[in-house]
Design a protein around this motif. Structure first.
Motif, PDB file in Angstrom:
ATOM      1  N   SER A 152      -0.835   8.373  -0.998  1.00 13.94           N
ATOM      2  CA  SER A 152      -1.016   9.349  -2.070  1.00 13.94           C
ATOM      3  C   SER A 152      -1.226  10.735  -1.464  1.00 13.94           C
ATOM      4  CB  SER A 152      -2.211   8.969  -2.942  1.00 13.94           C
ATOM      5  OG  SER A 152      -2.526  10.014  -3.848  1.00 13.94           O
ATOM      6  N   ARG A 206      -1.085  -0.942  -4.482  1.00  9.84           N
ATOM      7  CA  ARG A 206      -0.306  -0.720  -5.704  1.00  9.84           C
ATOM      8  C   ARG A 206       0.475  -1.957  -6.092  1.00  9.84           C
ATOM      9  NH1 ARG A 206       4.967  -0.865  -5.059  1.00  9.84           N
ATOM     10  NH2 ARG A 206       6.036  -0.096  -3.190  1.00  9.84           N
ATOM     11  N   LYS A 238      -4.378  12.364  -3.206  1.00 13.10           N
ATOM     12  CA  LYS A 238      -5.695  11.904  -2.754  1.00 13.10           C
ATOM     13  C   LYS A 238      -5.809  11.842  -1.235  1.00 13.10           C
ATOM     14  CE  LYS A 238      -6.355   9.141  -6.940  1.00 13.10           C
ATOM     15  NZ  LYS A 238      -6.608   7.776  -7.489  1.00 13.10           N
ATOM     16  N   GLU A 286       0.868  -1.181   0.000  1.00 17.57           N
ATOM     17  CA  GLU A 286       0.000   0.000   0.000  1.00 17.57           C
ATOM     18  C   GLU A 286       0.901   1.227   0.000  1.00 17.57           C
ATOM     19  OE1 GLU A 286      -3.606   0.283   0.584  1.00 17.57           O
ATOM     20  OE2 GLU A 286      -3.762  -1.863   0.114  1.00 17.57           O
ATOM     21  N   ARG A 334      -4.710   9.582   0.906  1.00  9.97           N
ATOM     22  CA  ARG A 334      -5.166   8.272   1.374  1.00  9.97           C
ATOM     23  C   ARG A 334      -4.180   7.201   0.914  1.00  9.97           C
ATOM     24  NH1 ARG A 334     -10.272   7.508  -2.804  1.00  9.97           N
ATOM     25  NH2 ARG A 334      -9.034   6.779  -4.600  1.00  9.97           N
ATOM     26  N   TRP A 335      -4.294   6.034   1.548  1.00 11.26           N
ATOM     27  CA  TRP A 335      -3.504   4.877   1.152  1.00 11.26           C
ATOM     28  C   TRP A 335      -4.179   4.179  -0.027  1.00 11.26           C
ATOM     29  CZ3 TRP A 335       1.195   3.993   3.216  1.00 11.26           C
ATOM     30  CH2 TRP A 335       1.490   4.528   4.470  1.00 11.26           C
ATOM     31  N   GLU A 336      -3.361   3.634  -0.910  1.00  8.52           N
ATOM     32  CA  GLU A 336      -3.898   2.900  -2.058  1.00  8.52           C
ATOM     33  C   GLU A 336      -3.056   1.646  -2.314  1.00  8.52           C
ATOM     34  OE1 GLU A 336      -5.828   6.284  -4.934  1.00  8.52           O
ATOM     35  OE2 GLU A 336      -3.682   5.887  -5.162  1.00  8.52           O
TER      36      GLU A 336
END
Length: 274
Positions: A247, A256, A250, A244, A252-254
């Protein structure tokens, strides 16, 4: 059995039908009776095991009796079911086992041969399907564990990277139920010799160093716990990795994919990406 067809032709036709029947069940639960083995890998020995084996055989014979077309085949399969019923009713006693064996090699040999011809290929193909379903279930479970590990660490830092956690967090799971997490914060000073060995052939393709990622921290912890002294000790295909990243845009965590640095050593050890 049709007298105008050879016994071998009959067996081959039955096997093809059995294989097709199982193929149709790939995405569904295979009925236990389909898995009944004429000669199980581990021969039933206790009275309870023999009784259970006989009851499953009875169910398999009854299932085939409903599928075949010829009345003569239905009668023979019903005879097989009755023989199994007598064996299970005898609770696996020596006398019941003896009577079953005498029937199978005596008056019931034709019926038993028909049942074997039908059931054996079905059981073989059904076992392959079940084994694959179990393998896929375990594979998916391990991927989910790797993701859950990364998400659990990520959720401890809802505002992103800090002095304790970097911009990337990772979860690593193995097929034995183990789990490790890693962060991109301060990785270099933690690395052991075998981790550097793993990274030795990695070509830098990102703006950051090859040792800087959360995945590297996670694999380093794994290697320490396993006590491995060489990259060759790492079991191929047994590890599952998820990352993760934070970002700023944004906020927030995303989830990847592995970066261009990490994908090199992850593929080297056959790791599965979650």
């Amino acid at each position: 059995m049709d007298p105008n067809r050879s016994h071998d032709d009959f067996r081959n036709t039955v096997k093809l039908k059995a294989v097709k029947a199982v193929e149709d069940k790939k995405k569904r639960q295979v009925p236990p009776a389909d898995l009944f083995e004429i000669k199980p890998a581990e021969k039933p020995s206790t009275a309870g095991e023999i009784t259970a084996w006989a009851e499953l055989g009875r169910q398999a014979a009854m299932a085939w009796a409903k599928k075949v077309v010829l009345n003569s085949q239905q009668d023979m399969l019903n005879d097989v079911a009755s023989a199994f019923r007598r064996l299970s009713g005898g609770m696996g006693s020596p006398s019941a086992i003896k009577a079953f064996g005498e029937w199978r090699t005596g008056d019931g040999w034709r019926a038993w041969d028909l049942f074997t011809t039908l059931q054996q290929p079905l059981a073989e193909e059904s076992r392959k399907i079940v084994d694959e379903q179990e393998r896929q279930a375990a594979f998916n479970s391990n991927k989910q564990r790797a993701t859950a590990l990364a998400v659990s660490l990520r959720d401890q830092y809802p505002h992103g990277d800090s002095k304790k956690v970097g911009r990337v967090v990772a979860g690593l799971a193995d097929s034995d139920g183990g789990g490790w997490t890693g962060t991109s914060r301060g990785v270099k000073k933690k690395l052991i010799a075998v981790t550097w060995q793993l990274l030795s052939d990695v070509v830098k393709k990102e703006d950051w160093e090859v040792h800087a990622c959360g995945e590297v921290d996670a694999i380093n912890k794994y290697l320490i716990d396993m006590g491995f002294q060489s990259v060759k000790d790492i079991p191929g295909g047994e590890l599952f990795s998820h990352a993760e990243t934070w970002s700023d845009e944004k906020h927030r965590w995303e989830g990847r994919k592995a970066c261009k640095n990490c994908i090199q050593w992850l593929e080297r050890i056959g790791a599965n990406l979650a």
